[in-house]
Scaffold this active site. Structure first.
Site, PDB file in Angstrom:
ATOM      1  N   GLY A  60      21.436  15.144 -17.967  1.00 22.47           N
ATOM      2  CA  GLY A  60      21.773  15.978 -16.825  1.00 22.47           C
ATOM      3  C   GLY A  60      22.190  15.195 -15.610  1.00 22.47           C
ATOM      4  O   GLY A  60      22.032  13.995 -15.536  1.00 22.47           O
ATOM      5  N   THR A  90       2.840  -6.971 -10.944  1.00 27.90           N
ATOM      6  CA  THR A  90       2.630  -7.245 -12.359  1.00 27.90           C
ATOM      7  C   THR A  90       3.285  -8.559 -12.769  1.00 27.90           C
ATOM      8  O   THR A  90       4.242  -9.021 -12.146  1.00 27.90           O
ATOM      9  CB  THR A  90       3.206  -6.123 -13.230  1.00 27.90           C
ATOM     10  OG1 THR A  90       4.628  -6.093 -13.087  1.00 27.90           O
ATOM     11  CG2 THR A  90       2.631  -4.770 -12.831  1.00 27.90           C
ATOM     12  N   GLU A 131       5.985 -11.189  -6.144  1.00 27.45           N
ATOM     13  CA  GLU A 131       4.640 -11.760  -5.986  1.00 27.45           C
ATOM     14  C   GLU A 131       4.366 -12.823  -7.056  1.00 27.45           C
ATOM     15  O   GLU A 131       3.793 -12.492  -8.088  1.00 27.45           O
ATOM     16  CB  GLU A 131       3.591 -10.658  -6.035  1.00 27.45           C
ATOM     17  CG  GLU A 131       3.756  -9.593  -4.947  1.00 27.45           C
ATOM     18  CD  GLU A 131       2.621  -8.590  -4.940  1.00 27.45           C
ATOM     19  OE1 GLU A 131       1.495  -8.901  -5.392  1.00 27.45           O
ATOM     20  OE2 GLU A 131       2.855  -7.460  -4.481  1.00 27.45           O
ATOM     21  N   MET A 193       1.056  -8.468   3.429  1.00 19.25           N
ATOM     22  CA  MET A 193       0.004  -7.962   2.542  1.00 19.25           C
ATOM     23  C   MET A 193      -1.338  -8.607   2.921  1.00 19.25           C
ATOM     24  O   MET A 193      -1.824  -9.526   2.260  1.00 19.25           O
ATOM     25  CB  MET A 193       0.378  -8.236   1.084  1.00 19.25           C
ATOM     26  CG  MET A 193       1.601  -7.447   0.632  1.00 19.25           C
ATOM     27  SD  MET A 193       2.016  -7.679  -1.113  1.00 19.25           S
ATOM     28  CE  MET A 193       2.739  -9.318  -1.033  1.00 19.25           C
ATOM     29  N   TYR A 195      -4.409  -8.259   2.557  1.00 14.52           N
ATOM     30  CA  TYR A 195      -5.518  -7.781   1.731  1.00 14.52           C
ATOM     31  C   TYR A 195      -5.534  -8.592   0.440  1.00 14.52           C
ATOM     32  O   TYR A 195      -4.696  -9.470   0.242  1.00 14.52           O
ATOM     33  CB  TYR A 195      -5.402  -6.283   1.451  1.00 14.52           C
ATOM     34  CG  TYR A 195      -3.988  -5.769   1.216  1.00 14.52           C
ATOM     35  CD1 TYR A 195      -3.298  -6.058   0.046  1.00 14.52           C
ATOM     36  CD2 TYR A 195      -3.345  -4.992   2.175  1.00 14.52           C
ATOM     37  CE1 TYR A 195      -2.024  -5.595  -0.175  1.00 14.52           C
ATOM     38  CE2 TYR A 195      -2.053  -4.523   1.972  1.00 14.52           C
ATOM     39  CZ  TYR A 195      -1.398  -4.825   0.800  1.00 14.52           C
ATOM     40  OH  TYR A 195      -0.112  -4.369   0.591  1.00 14.52           O
TER      41      TYR A 195
END
Length: 374
Positions: A60, A90, A131, A193, A195
């Site tokens: 579609g 990941t 990362e 980031m 944390y």
């Protein structure tokens, strides 16, 4: 000043958190995470076509799913800019970026496919999340990739300018590989980031998101970026909407013997589930961090609370930083809840003036959208 929130594509499933749940009156930017990178070709595409578009590949043309909701959100809240975030934490995403960095052909395919997504889907820009580069050569390739994207964005010729940002590390071992000043020339701002300073991989149950003190700290990272010549108003301070837990410990900076269960993965709890039943919450105003501790279970959880989040907002204002960023949307309380972190930070930053520039809702080159809607 910005309030940036990451929205996970997979939140529509078990988390039951659609795009329409985003607290748009408290946000200036949303990062839709994550688009995937094919390491063989370098091409970028949405990771889950059913969640994003409401249909499987080839079935579609008319969009539904999260892309249609983003278009509606942007028409409803014209001050909210939505960026497509590429990559993630990941190993697959990290290795894919490394593969792109090693090949000019894959870099070109990366840029071309990103521009295809930008011109066809309802986004205002890109946020790259590698990362992390592990060598100076990879860092240099990252800078070249950003420069190529910036050049391609400028050549589209639309009446608005696409945004280009990165999710940036706060550990010296990671940002030391990045040519910060060179990258900055291509970027609108950096999402720090601030944390994951501690977790299952560390020797002790340390704070995971402290501003001061400890082996890692947000303030040390901010100073490093400023020293590299980054303007303070281009640094957006990240805050976690989750907590990291430590079992078998006697408190902060003590040894531990496991991380516990968690909401969606071992040792990681959604903020809205914290503090755990039976635990006492503590705020360290000196280091600007929060933790809870249950002495009967000997479990510590490190996270942010409304009090530490407000102190972080004060830190942002005092140093003239560019705002706050949150990972990730589904883990906070609703903005009407007294413990909502996003609402607490928004209330503190709003008097400093939040970005109210308009988003784009006109896509003249898109196969899916036009000025009349989906």
């Amino acid at each position: 000043m910005r309030t940036v929130m990451y929205y996970c594509e997979w939140a529509v499933y078990a988390r039951a958190y659609p795009v329409s749940s985003l607290p748009v009156d408290k946000l200036t930017h949303v990062n839709y995470a994550f688009a995937k990178v094919d390491p063989a070709t370098g091409r970028v595409d949405v990771a889950d076509r059913y969640a994003a578009m409401g249909w499987d590949e080839g079935n579609g043309e008319k969009l539904h799913g999260s892309m249609a909701e983003i278009f509606q959100l942007k028409n409803r809240a014209r001050h909210v800019k939505v960026l497509l975030s590429v990559g993630g934490a990941t190993e697959t995403a990290t290795s894919a970026f490394a593969a792109v960095a090693s090949s000019p052909v894959r870099q070109q395919a990366f840029v071309q496919s990103c521009m295809t997504l930008l011109t066809n889907l309802p986004f205002d820009g890109l946020d790259l999340d590698w990362e992390f580069p592990t060598t100076a050569a990879e860092g240099a390739a990252y800078a070249r990739l950003l420069a190529a994207l910036r050049s391609a964005m400028g050549s589209v010729g639309l009446a608005f300018g696409y945004l280009l940002t990165v999710a940036a590390p706060c550990g010296r071992d990671n940002y030391s590989h990045l040519p910060l000043a060179e990258m900055d020339r291509s970027l609108d701002y950096w999402n720090l980031m601030a944390y994951d300073f501690s977790g299952a991989w560390t020797a002790t149950a340390d704070h995971q998101a402290n501003i001061y003190g400890g082996r890692f700290s947000a303030d040390a990272a901010v100073k490093a970026y400023l020293a590299a010549g980054i303007a303070p108003d281009k640094l957006v301070l990240g805050m976690p909407l989750y907590g990291r837990s430590f079992k078998g410990t006697d408190g902060p900076c003590c040894a531990f013997s496991g991380v516990g269960d968690g909401s969606w993965e071992a040792g990681v709890y959604d903020y809205k589930q914290l503090p755990p039943p039976g635990a006492t919450e503590y705020v360290d105003r000196q280091h600007i961090c929060t933790w809870s501790y249950d002495p009967s279970l000997r479990v510590l959880v490190s996270y942010d609370s409304p009090e530490s989040a407000v102190l972080k907002a004060d830190y942002i204002r005092a140093r003239g930083l560019g705002g706050a960023m949150f990972w990730e949307a589904s883990a906070d309380h609703p903005p009407s809840h007294p413990r909502s972190l996003v609402a607490a930070v928004h209330a503190r930053l709003q008097p400093a003036g939040l970005d109210r520039s308009l988003n784009c809702v006109c896509y003249p080159r898109s196969r899916y959208f036009n000025i009349h809607g989906v």
